[in-house]
Design a protein around this motif. Sequence first.
Motif, short mmCIF file in Angstrom:
data_model
loop_
_atom_site.label_atom_id
_atom_site.label_comp_id
_atom_site.label_asym_id
_atom_site.label_seq_id
_atom_site.Cartn_x
_atom_site.Cartn_y
_atom_site.Cartn_z
N ASP A 83 -10.36 -6.79 -0.03
CA ASP A 83 -10.22 -6.37 1.37
C ASP A 83 -9.34 -7.35 2.14
O ASP A 83 -8.43 -6.94 2.89
CB ASP A 83 -11.59 -6.27 2.04
N PHE A 84 -9.60 -8.64 1.98
CA PHE A 84 -8.83 -9.65 2.70
C PHE A 84 -7.37 -9.66 2.23
O PHE A 84 -6.44 -9.69 3.04
CB PHE A 84 -9.45 -11.03 2.49
N TYR A 85 -7.18 -9.63 0.91
CA TYR A 85 -5.83 -9.71 0.35
C TYR A 85 -4.98 -8.51 0.79
O TYR A 85 -3.83 -8.68 1.22
CB TYR A 85 -5.92 -9.76 -1.18
N ILE A 86 -5.54 -7.32 0.70
CA ILE A 86 -4.79 -6.11 1.08
C ILE A 86 -4.44 -6.14 2.57
O ILE A 86 -3.32 -5.79 2.96
CB ILE A 86 -5.59 -4.85 0.72
N ASP A 87 -5.40 -6.54 3.39
CA ASP A 87 -5.14 -6.61 4.84
C ASP A 87 -4.00 -7.58 5.14
O ASP A 87 -3.11 -7.28 5.96
CB ASP A 87 -6.40 -7.04 5.59
N LYS A 88 -4.02 -8.75 4.51
CA LYS A 88 -2.98 -9.74 4.75
C LYS A 88 -1.63 -9.26 4.24
O LYS A 88 -0.60 -9.44 4.90
CB LYS A 88 -3.34 -11.07 4.08
N GLU A 89 -1.61 -8.64 3.08
CA GLU A 89 -0.36 -8.15 2.51
C GLU A 89 0.27 -7.09 3.41
O GLU A 89 1.48 -7.10 3.66
CB GLU A 89 -0.60 -7.60 1.11
N GLU A 90 -0.56 -6.18 3.92
CA GLU A 90 -0.06 -5.15 4.83
C GLU A 90 0.46 -5.79 6.13
O GLU A 90 1.48 -5.35 6.67
CB GLU A 90 -1.17 -4.15 5.14
N ASP A 91 -0.24 -6.80 6.61
CA ASP A 91 0.20 -7.51 7.81
C ASP A 91 1.56 -8.16 7.58
O ASP A 91 2.43 -8.13 8.46
CB ASP A 91 -0.84 -8.56 8.18
N PHE A 92 1.77 -8.76 6.40
CA PHE A 92 3.05 -9.40 6.09
C PHE A 92 4.18 -8.38 6.09
O PHE A 92 5.28 -8.66 6.58
CB PHE A 92 2.99 -10.09 4.73
N ILE A 93 3.94 -7.20 5.52
CA ILE A 93 4.97 -6.16 5.48
C ILE A 93 5.39 -5.78 6.89
O ILE A 93 6.58 -5.66 7.19
CB ILE A 93 4.45 -4.93 4.71
N ILE A 94 4.41 -5.59 7.77
CA ILE A 94 4.70 -5.21 9.16
C ILE A 94 5.45 -6.32 9.88
O ILE A 94 6.46 -6.08 10.56
CB ILE A 94 3.39 -4.88 9.91
N ARG A 95 4.99 -7.56 9.73
CA ARG A 95 5.63 -8.69 10.43
C ARG A 95 7.04 -8.95 9.92
O ARG A 95 7.94 -9.26 10.71
CB ARG A 95 4.76 -9.94 10.26
N LEU A 96 7.24 -8.81 8.62
CA LEU A 96 8.58 -9.03 8.07
C LEU A 96 9.54 -7.95 8.55
O LEU A 96 10.70 -8.24 8.87
CB LEU A 96 8.52 -9.05 6.53
N GLN A 97 9.06 -6.72 8.64
CA GLN A 97 9.90 -5.64 9.14
C GLN A 97 10.27 -5.88 10.61
O GLN A 97 11.43 -5.66 11.01
CB GLN A 97 9.17 -4.30 8.99
N LYS A 98 9.33 -6.36 11.40
CA LYS A 98 9.62 -6.66 12.80
C LYS A 98 10.64 -7.78 12.94
O LYS A 98 11.50 -7.75 13.83
CB LYS A 98 8.33 -7.02 13.54
N LEU A 99 10.57 -8.77 12.05
CA LEU A 99 11.55 -9.85 12.07
C LEU A 99 12.94 -9.33 11.76
O LEU A 99 13.93 -9.72 12.40
CB LEU A 99 11.16 -10.94 11.07
N LYS A 100 13.03 -8.43 10.79
CA LYS A 100 14.34 -7.86 10.45
C LYS A 100 14.88 -7.03 11.61
O LYS A 100 16.09 -7.02 11.87
CB LYS A 100 14.22 -7.02 9.18
#
Length: 310
Positions: A83-100
């Motif tokens: 649960d924790f790992y999936i939540d963090k991984e999804e958060d990283f995808i969103i944040r990286l896309q926002k940075l781009k």
Amino acid sequence: MKFGKEFKTHLEETLPEWREKYLCYKPLKKLLKNIPTPDAAPAPAPAPLPPADGDNYPPPAPFPELQDWFVRILTEELEKFNDFYIDKEEDFIIRLQKLKERIERVKHREIQHGASYTDREFSEEMMDIRKDFVSIHGEMVLLKNYSSLNFAGLVKILKKYDKRTGELLRLRFTQLAFHQPFFTTEPLTRLVRECEANLELLFPLEAEVVESTVVAEDKNGGTSLNTSMDTTLPLGKETADIYRSTLAAMRTIQGLKKASSTYNPLSLSAIFGNQDNDSTGDVTAENSADSLSSLQNVDEVNSEVASSPK
């Protein structure tokens, strides 16, 4: 240093909000001491364990049902990791896309406004983007170490269980854990590489090293982990905390990589050796880019990373 002490040290140094997401290693060790050995005389069921580190597991079941009882406890731990790992991984995808997307906006603004978009405004915005890239990269590396440390803890607990009960649970449960989302780090590794590629392209040459990890061979053929942090760079307290936690995790992993005299696929050195094939590279954040060409090349890098073999 024993694994339990390494694990405890890491928990003390990691991000506070991450601590309860790790394996309940100490409570599980205490629980194992209440499990009867096969040759032990029948005894009354022990009283429930007092709460330890927020966990209060039920007392052991009768011996024939012991393995099912223990597996249920470990399965709950796996679910927590996932649960924790999936939540963090999804958060990283969103944040990286926002940075781009922010990079695209900066690029568009410089093209559209030209001279009216001052060097100071450009530099300040690129500094903010850099800090966010460095922060997310540190968290990604920390999550990879989260995966490794929890898996190592599981292996240690299972080994103790098998030794105490004479059963062979470790191999079966380890095979189950191998295929859990928290230990499937290839997508996360691709995110790390994409983040690094953007950092290298956006902030080249005049690099100020925020954190550099160098694994060098010593005279005995072993490896040593050399880490440093440039504290003169204004990255903010939150980013600095992330990097301190990341470095602590990397030191813990390095301390556990001790090759045994005989090969064992379930040894910690073998487990970490397999994950080492996914290089995370050095963590760098350099001075703000001063030309539009750096921004224009970001699209190429992101396309190449996205199309790389998975």
